[in-house]
Design an enzyme around this catalytic site. Structure first.
Site, PDB file in Angstrom:
ATOM      1  N   ARG A 132       0.869  -1.169   0.000  1.00 15.01           N
ATOM      2  CA  ARG A 132       0.000   0.000   0.000  1.00 15.01           C
ATOM      3  C   ARG A 132       0.913   1.228   0.000  1.00 15.01           C
ATOM      4  O   ARG A 132       1.980   1.208   0.626  1.00 15.01           O
ATOM      5  CB  ARG A 132      -0.887   0.048   1.258  1.00 15.01           C
ATOM      6  CG  ARG A 132      -2.028  -0.942   1.267  1.00 15.01           C
ATOM      7  CD  ARG A 132      -3.120  -0.550   0.270  1.00 15.01           C
ATOM      8  NE  ARG A 132      -4.237  -1.492   0.282  1.00 15.01           N
ATOM      9  CZ  ARG A 132      -4.362  -2.526  -0.536  1.00 15.01           C
ATOM     10  NH1 ARG A 132      -3.437  -2.791  -1.436  1.00 15.01           N
ATOM     11  NH2 ARG A 132      -5.431  -3.297  -0.470  1.00 15.01           N
ATOM     12  N   GLU A 169      -3.702   7.468  -4.308  1.00 12.89           N
ATOM     13  CA  GLU A 169      -4.153   6.941  -5.607  1.00 12.89           C
ATOM     14  C   GLU A 169      -5.531   7.479  -5.977  1.00 12.89           C
ATOM     15  O   GLU A 169      -6.368   7.651  -5.084  1.00 12.89           O
ATOM     16  CB  GLU A 169      -4.242   5.405  -5.526  1.00 12.89           C
ATOM     17  CG  GLU A 169      -2.889   4.767  -5.357  1.00 12.89           C
ATOM     18  CD  GLU A 169      -2.989   3.248  -5.140  1.00 12.89           C
ATOM     19  OE1 GLU A 169      -4.077   2.680  -5.353  1.00 12.89           O
ATOM     20  OE2 GLU A 169      -1.970   2.668  -4.767  1.00 12.89           O
ATOM     21  N   HIS A 210      -1.545   0.277  -9.862  1.00  8.79           N
ATOM     22  CA  HIS A 210      -2.151  -0.665  -8.901  1.00  8.79           C
ATOM     23  C   HIS A 210      -2.791  -1.853  -9.633  1.00  8.79           C
ATOM     24  O   HIS A 210      -4.003  -2.071  -9.548  1.00  8.79           O
ATOM     25  CB  HIS A 210      -3.169   0.042  -8.004  1.00  8.79           C
ATOM     26  CG  HIS A 210      -3.435  -0.692  -6.721  1.00  8.79           C
ATOM     27  ND1 HIS A 210      -3.737  -0.059  -5.539  1.00  8.79           N
ATOM     28  CD2 HIS A 210      -3.446  -2.026  -6.433  1.00  8.79           C
ATOM     29  CE1 HIS A 210      -3.929  -0.969  -4.591  1.00  8.79           C
ATOM     30  NE2 HIS A 210      -3.762  -2.174  -5.118  1.00  8.79           N
TER      31      HIS A 210
HETATM   32  P1  NDP Z   1      -0.886 -11.605   5.203  1.00 10.35           P
HETATM   33  O1  NDP Z   1      -1.765 -11.135   6.305  1.00 10.35           O
HETATM   34  O2  NDP Z   1      -0.875 -13.041   4.818  1.00 10.35           O
HETATM   35  O3  NDP Z   1       0.642 -11.168   5.501  1.00 10.35           O
HETATM   36  C1  NDP Z   1       0.953  -9.902   5.995  1.00 10.35           C
HETATM   37  C2  NDP Z   1       2.427  -9.924   6.437  1.00 10.35           C
HETATM   38  O4  NDP Z   1       2.786  -8.585   6.836  1.00 10.35           O
HETATM   39  C3  NDP Z   1       2.686 -10.841   7.630  1.00 10.35           C
HETATM   40  O5  NDP Z   1       3.898 -11.520   7.427  1.00 10.35           O
HETATM   41  C4  NDP Z   1       2.814  -9.863   8.791  1.00 10.35           C
HETATM   42  O6  NDP Z   1       3.662 -10.392   9.803  1.00 10.35           O
HETATM   43  C5  NDP Z   1       3.432  -8.649   8.110  1.00 10.35           C
HETATM   44  N1  NDP Z   1       3.172  -7.410   8.843  1.00 10.35           N
HETATM   45  C6  NDP Z   1       1.992  -6.921   9.262  1.00 10.35           C
HETATM   46  N2  NDP Z   1       2.165  -5.793   9.956  1.00 10.35           N
HETATM   47  C7  NDP Z   1       3.492  -5.557   9.980  1.00 10.35           C
HETATM   48  C8  NDP Z   1       4.299  -4.547  10.564  1.00 10.35           C
HETATM   49  N3  NDP Z   1       3.777  -3.542  11.274  1.00 10.35           N
HETATM   50  N4  NDP Z   1       5.640  -4.621  10.398  1.00 10.35           N
HETATM   51  C9  NDP Z   1       6.199  -5.643   9.687  1.00 10.35           C
HETATM   52  N5  NDP Z   1       5.486  -6.617   9.110  1.00 10.35           N
HETATM   53  C10 NDP Z   1       4.147  -6.574   9.260  1.00 10.35           C
HETATM   54  O7  NDP Z   1      -1.296 -10.693   3.953  1.00 10.35           O
HETATM   55  P2  NDP Z   1      -1.186 -11.022   2.388  1.00 10.35           P
HETATM   56  O8  NDP Z   1       0.184 -11.535   2.110  1.00 10.35           O
HETATM   57  O9  NDP Z   1      -2.353 -11.788   1.944  1.00 10.35           O
HETATM   58  O10 NDP Z   1      -1.338  -9.534   1.793  1.00 10.35           O
HETATM   59  C11 NDP Z   1      -0.443  -8.515   2.182  1.00 10.35           C
HETATM   60  C12 NDP Z   1      -0.866  -7.167   1.645  1.00 10.35           C
HETATM   61  O11 NDP Z   1      -0.549  -7.056   0.266  1.00 10.35           O
HETATM   62  C13 NDP Z   1      -2.337  -6.821   1.692  1.00 10.35           C
HETATM   63  O12 NDP Z   1      -2.787  -6.475   2.991  1.00 10.35           O
HETATM   64  C14 NDP Z   1      -2.400  -5.642   0.734  1.00 10.35           C
HETATM   65  O13 NDP Z   1      -2.100  -4.437   1.414  1.00 10.35           O
HETATM   66  C15 NDP Z   1      -1.265  -5.940  -0.253  1.00 10.35           C
HETATM   67  N6  NDP Z   1      -1.806  -6.299  -1.579  1.00 10.35           N
HETATM   68  C16 NDP Z   1      -1.541  -5.513  -2.652  1.00 10.35           C
HETATM   69  C17 NDP Z   1      -2.053  -5.833  -3.888  1.00 10.35           C
HETATM   70  C18 NDP Z   1      -1.775  -4.993  -5.080  1.00 10.35           C
HETATM   71  O14 NDP Z   1      -2.597  -4.964  -5.990  1.00 10.35           O
HETATM   72  N7  NDP Z   1      -0.655  -4.288  -5.156  1.00 10.35           N
HETATM   73  C19 NDP Z   1      -2.921  -6.992  -4.100  1.00 10.35           C
HETATM   74  C20 NDP Z   1      -3.072  -7.811  -2.905  1.00 10.35           C
HETATM   75  C21 NDP Z   1      -2.543  -7.457  -1.697  1.00 10.35           C
HETATM   76  P3  NDP Z   1       3.536  -9.943  11.355  1.00 10.35           P
HETATM   77  O15 NDP Z   1       2.066  -9.862  11.641  1.00 10.35           O
HETATM   78  O16 NDP Z   1       4.273 -11.016  12.113  1.00 10.35           O
HETATM   79  O17 NDP Z   1       4.243  -8.622  11.457  1.00 10.35           O
END
Ligand code: NDP
Length: 324
Positions: free
Chosen positions: A237, A266, A284
């Site tokens: 994001r 965006e 995006h």
């Molecule tokens: P998941 O929930 O499976 O994974 C999220 C990861 O981010 C986890 O490993 C989590 O680990 C980590 N994370 C969360 N908060 C933090 C933090 N503060 N610091 C460091 N690491 C963090 O999500 P997905 O993989 O399914 O999706 C991830 C994101 O990708 C979506 O939320 C979306 O924003 C983005 N996305 C973008 C798209 C695009 O079109 N460009 C399409 C689809 C998704 P932990 O909680 O241990 O920190």
């Protein structure tokens, strides 16, 4: 008989979701965008609405927005990221929020790898060079940086982060990662501190959720630690990267280049980024293929259909868990 069917509202058009919801018995779909007076329609249906299919046209879905609908039971959101929904508020008020995880993992990972290769190897710039007729006129396109001998640090090792890492494994590119908690089922080195990781890697790929918890996680300190040969790829994001700090780092050559699929405001993209030739910019498109968007649309509709057929939501978010 009025009241027999569950009233579902959509704020913007999405043909596959509309089709699935319309053909489901027991649901009555209201299309706000198609009404001559949007506000009048919402006011008239609000007391009855039990579900929102949130797939565009609605803006931020916060407590004030959800409170308009006193019988609201479920918000089925399009996309895996749901930082535009106050899911905590929903959970506290007994409203289920669903998203569309997993069905888009491979598509977004493909996009991340495409963007990485384009950024490192200047592929869009080289194509532009050819189309402009510069090859015969000026000779070969300039040599570019390489992915060889680079280590990639992934910020976020969830569903999509793992799919990206798998692709890098196949390309024999070493991977490390930063998350708040180490991930049990991966062998890559975990960095609890993002600046420490940035110092040790040559590329950062960002794939975390957006929202307050990750706002400006990639800031000036991270970019400085990444260094003058460093490349930043953001498919998460726009809010996760401090955009002003990134623009400054690119201008000052604090880092080498960036590939961005997402932006802070965006669809507005800062002119300074558009004017730079050491960035690759995408509108995006992470999950934007026919097949993946269809799977996401179907999951939005199926969450609502499953809920009203008494089987529970298919993919509720962690803030709104459902007792089985
Ligand atoms: P998941 O929930 O499976 O994974 C999220 C990861 O981010 C986890 O490993 C989590 O680990 C980590 N994370 C969360 N908060 C933090 C933090 N503060 N610091 C460091 N690491 C963090 O999500 P997905 O993989 O399914 O999706 C991830 C994101 O990708 C979506 O939320 C979306 O924003 C983005 N996305 C973008 C798209 C695009 O079109 N460009 C399409 C689809 C998704 P932990 O909680 O241990 O920190």
């Amino acid at each position: 008989m009025p009241g027999e069917k569950a009233d579902v509202v959509m704020f913007g058009p999405k043909p596959i979701i509309e089709e699935e919801l319309s053909k489901a018995s027991g649901l009555h779909l209201h299309r706000v965008w198609a009404a001559p007076d949007h506000e009048a329609l919402v006011a008239s249906i609000a007391p009855a609405v039990r579900a929102i299919a949130a797939a565009g046209g609605h803006g931020r879905i916060d407590g004030a927005m959800m409170s308009q609908f006193p019988k609201l039971e479920i918000v089925a959101s399009f996309g895996v990221g749901y930082d535009h929904i106050d899911a905590k508020w929903a959970g506290e008020h007994g409203i289920i929020v669903t998203n569309t995880p997993d069905v888009l993992n491979e598509e977004v990972a493909d996009t991340a790898l495409g963007l990485l290769l384009c950024t490192v190897r200047h592929l869009p710039q080289a194509e532009k060079y050819l189309r402009a007729g510069k090859w015969p006129a000026h000779g070969d396109y300039q040599l570019t940086p390489s992915l060889r001998d680079r280590t990639v640090g992934i910020i976020g090792m969830g569903r999509i982060g793992k799919a990206i890492a798998r692709r890098l494994d196949a390309m024999k590119v070493p991977v490390v990662y930063h998350t708040r908690r180490p991930v049990a089922d991966v062998a890559y080195r975990h960095y609890p501190n993002v600046v420490d990781m940035a110092r040790d890697v040559d590329v950062i790929i960002v794939i975390t959720p957006g929202g307050a918890g990750t706002k400006n996680l990639v800031n000036a300190d991270v970019l400085k630690a990444l260094g003058p040969e460093g490349i930043l790829i953001n498919v998460a994001r726009g809010s996760v990267v401090d955009e002003a700090a990134l623009i400054k780092a690119l201008k000052d050559k604090t880092i080498l280049s960036a590939g961005l699929d997402v932006f802070a405001n965006e669809p507005k993209v800062p002119q300074e980024l558009i004017d730079m030739d050491n960035v690759v910019l995408l509108p995006h498109v992470g999950s934007a293929s026919h097949a993946t968007r269809r799977a996401m649309d179907e999951l939005v509709a199926n969450n609502i259909i499953s809920w009203f057929s008494g089987k529970g939501p298919i993919t509720p978010v962690p803030e709104t868990p459902v007792k089985k």
